[in-house]
Design a protein around this motif. Structure first.
Motif, PDB file in Angstrom:
ATOM      1  N   GLY A 104     -53.480  80.148  79.708  1.00  0.00           N
ATOM      2  CA  GLY A 104     -52.500  80.058  78.635  1.00  0.00           C
ATOM      3  C   GLY A 104     -51.262  79.274  79.036  1.00  0.00           C
ATOM      4  O   GLY A 104     -50.959  79.108  80.209  1.00  0.00           O
ATOM      5  N   LYS A 105     -50.569  78.787  78.029  1.00  0.00           N
ATOM      6  CA  LYS A 105     -49.414  77.913  78.249  1.00  0.00           C
ATOM      7  C   LYS A 105     -48.311  78.579  79.077  1.00  0.00           C
ATOM      8  O   LYS A 105     -47.579  77.917  79.794  1.00  0.00           O
ATOM      9  CB  LYS A 105     -48.861  77.444  76.911  1.00  0.00           C
ATOM     10  CG  LYS A 105     -47.809  76.379  77.034  1.00  0.00           C
ATOM     11  CD  LYS A 105     -47.394  75.826  75.700  1.00  0.00           C
ATOM     12  CE  LYS A 105     -46.363  74.744  75.924  1.00  0.00           C
ATOM     13  NZ  LYS A 105     -45.958  74.090  74.730  1.00  0.00           N
ATOM     14  N   ASP A 106     -48.192  79.887  78.991  1.00  0.00           N
ATOM     15  CA  ASP A 106     -47.143  80.605  79.725  1.00  0.00           C
ATOM     16  C   ASP A 106     -47.619  81.102  81.092  1.00  0.00           C
ATOM     17  O   ASP A 106     -46.981  81.976  81.683  1.00  0.00           O
ATOM     18  CB  ASP A 106     -46.631  81.781  78.886  1.00  0.00           C
ATOM     19  CG  ASP A 106     -45.976  81.321  77.601  1.00  0.00           C
ATOM     20  OD1 ASP A 106     -45.348  80.243  77.619  1.00  0.00           O
ATOM     21  OD2 ASP A 106     -46.102  82.016  76.582  1.00  0.00           O
ATOM     22  N   ALA A 107     -48.707  80.534  81.585  1.00  0.00           N
ATOM     23  CA  ALA A 107     -49.231  80.959  82.889  1.00  0.00           C
ATOM     24  C   ALA A 107     -48.193  80.697  83.974  1.00  0.00           C
ATOM     25  O   ALA A 107     -47.569  79.636  84.003  1.00  0.00           O
ATOM     26  CB  ALA A 107     -50.513  80.196  83.214  1.00  0.00           C
ATOM     27  N   PRO A 108     -47.981  81.664  84.848  1.00  0.00           N
ATOM     28  CA  PRO A 108     -47.013  81.441  85.930  1.00  0.00           C
ATOM     29  C   PRO A 108     -47.533  80.397  86.914  1.00  0.00           C
ATOM     30  O   PRO A 108     -48.740  80.245  87.088  1.00  0.00           O
ATOM     31  CB  PRO A 108     -46.905  82.815  86.595  1.00  0.00           C
ATOM     32  CG  PRO A 108     -48.195  83.495  86.277  1.00  0.00           C
ATOM     33  CD  PRO A 108     -48.631  82.960  84.941  1.00  0.00           C
ATOM     34  N   LEU A 109     -46.607  79.698  87.544  1.00  0.00           N
ATOM     35  CA  LEU A 109     -46.991  78.754  88.583  1.00  0.00           C
ATOM     36  C   LEU A 109     -47.407  79.537  89.822  1.00  0.00           C
ATOM     37  O   LEU A 109     -46.812  80.574  90.135  1.00  0.00           O
ATOM     38  CB  LEU A 109     -45.833  77.814  88.916  1.00  0.00           C
ATOM     39  CG  LEU A 109     -45.428  76.842  87.811  1.00  0.00           C
ATOM     40  CD1 LEU A 109     -44.219  76.029  88.234  1.00  0.00           C
ATOM     41  CD2 LEU A 109     -46.587  75.928  87.445  1.00  0.00           C
ATOM     42  N   PRO A 110     -48.407  79.050  90.517  1.00  0.00           N
ATOM     43  CA  PRO A 110     -48.840  79.781  91.716  1.00  0.00           C
ATOM     44  C   PRO A 110     -47.772  79.746  92.805  1.00  0.00           C
ATOM     45  O   PRO A 110     -46.980  78.809  92.895  1.00  0.00           O
ATOM     46  CB  PRO A 110     -50.098  79.028  92.161  1.00  0.00           C
ATOM     47  CG  PRO A 110     -50.055  77.721  91.477  1.00  0.00           C
ATOM     48  CD  PRO A 110     -49.207  77.872  90.262  1.00  0.00           C
ATOM     49  N   GLU A 111     -47.758  80.778  93.609  1.00  0.00           N
ATOM     50  CA  GLU A 111     -46.820  80.850  94.729  1.00  0.00           C
ATOM     51  C   GLU A 111     -47.475  80.413  96.031  1.00  0.00           C
ATOM     52  O   GLU A 111     -46.788  80.194  97.025  1.00  0.00           O
ATOM     53  CB  GLU A 111     -46.277  82.271  94.861  1.00  0.00           C
ATOM     54  CG  GLU A 111     -45.447  82.699  93.667  1.00  0.00           C
ATOM     55  CD  GLU A 111     -44.934  84.120  93.782  1.00  0.00           C
ATOM     56  OE1 GLU A 111     -45.049  84.720  94.874  1.00  0.00           O
ATOM     57  OE2 GLU A 111     -44.425  84.635  92.776  1.00  0.00           O
TER      58      GLU A 111
END
Length: 189
Positions: free
Chosen positions: A37-44
């Motif tokens: 989804g568009k609001d997926a968090p960026l990976p750390e």
């Protein structure tokens, strides 16, 4: 008239077959990623396959008496924007054309590397030949990386980014921005 109908029927069958191939190709391709989804968090963290291939690269280079230093992995959008400003509104030379969200680093799919010389210092000298085989260690590492599936920024025509290695897994930056992420199975490793 019969021949005309036969020709049209043949072309319709060919076109339908090509449409079916196109559909199957795209279906296969979409099975290669997950849409968070568009609001997926960026990976750390780095993608697990990128991590594994980076470790293999370091090992292979060491076997050739080349010490690789990974200088950069995942970057936040803020870190990417700060790097983008270098050579523009901040001192230094331009090192990227990618703003926050526009780099594979932001999605855990890229690393930057340098070399360590015999004194243990990190260097960015593309001509350095620490293993004394007549070839620049930098380019030896780039060749090894490409064999492992990385794309090397030194091959780019629009902007040479010699330290940069990335694996896009067939995903564009636009797809990553929309929340698509690589999906891995055992065959990828």
């Amino acid at each position: 008239m019969k021949r005309y109908r036969k020709d049209i029927t043949t072309w319709i069958i060919i076109i339908l077959f090509l449409i079916m191939l196109f559909f199957l190709y795209n279906q296969f391709k979409t099975d290669r990623y997950i849409n968070q989804g568009k609001d997926a968090p960026l990976p750390e963290n780095l993608d697990p396959v990128v991590t594994e291939k980076t470790e293999k690269l370091i090992e292979q280079a060491a076997e050739k008496n080349i010490t690789v230093a990974i200088t950069e992995t995942v970057r936040s959008n803020q870190e990417q924007n700060a790097l983008y400003e270098q050579g523009r509104s901040e001192d230094g030379r331009v090192v990227t054309h990618a703003q926050g969200g526009e780099s594979y680093h932001n999605y855990g799919l890229a690393v930057d590397y340098a070399l360590r010389n015999h004194n243990g210092d990190i260097i960015w000298d593309t001509n350095y030949d620490g293993n004394n085989n007549g070839e620049g260690d930098w380019f030896e590492v780039a060749d090894m990386a490409k064999e492992l599936g990385f794309e090397w920024g030194g091959d780019w025509s629009h902007f040479k980014d010699y330290p940069h290695l990335q694996m896009d897994f067939g995903l564009s930056i636009d797809q990553l921005k929309r929340g698509h992420r690589p999906k891995h199975d055992k065959a990828d490793k």
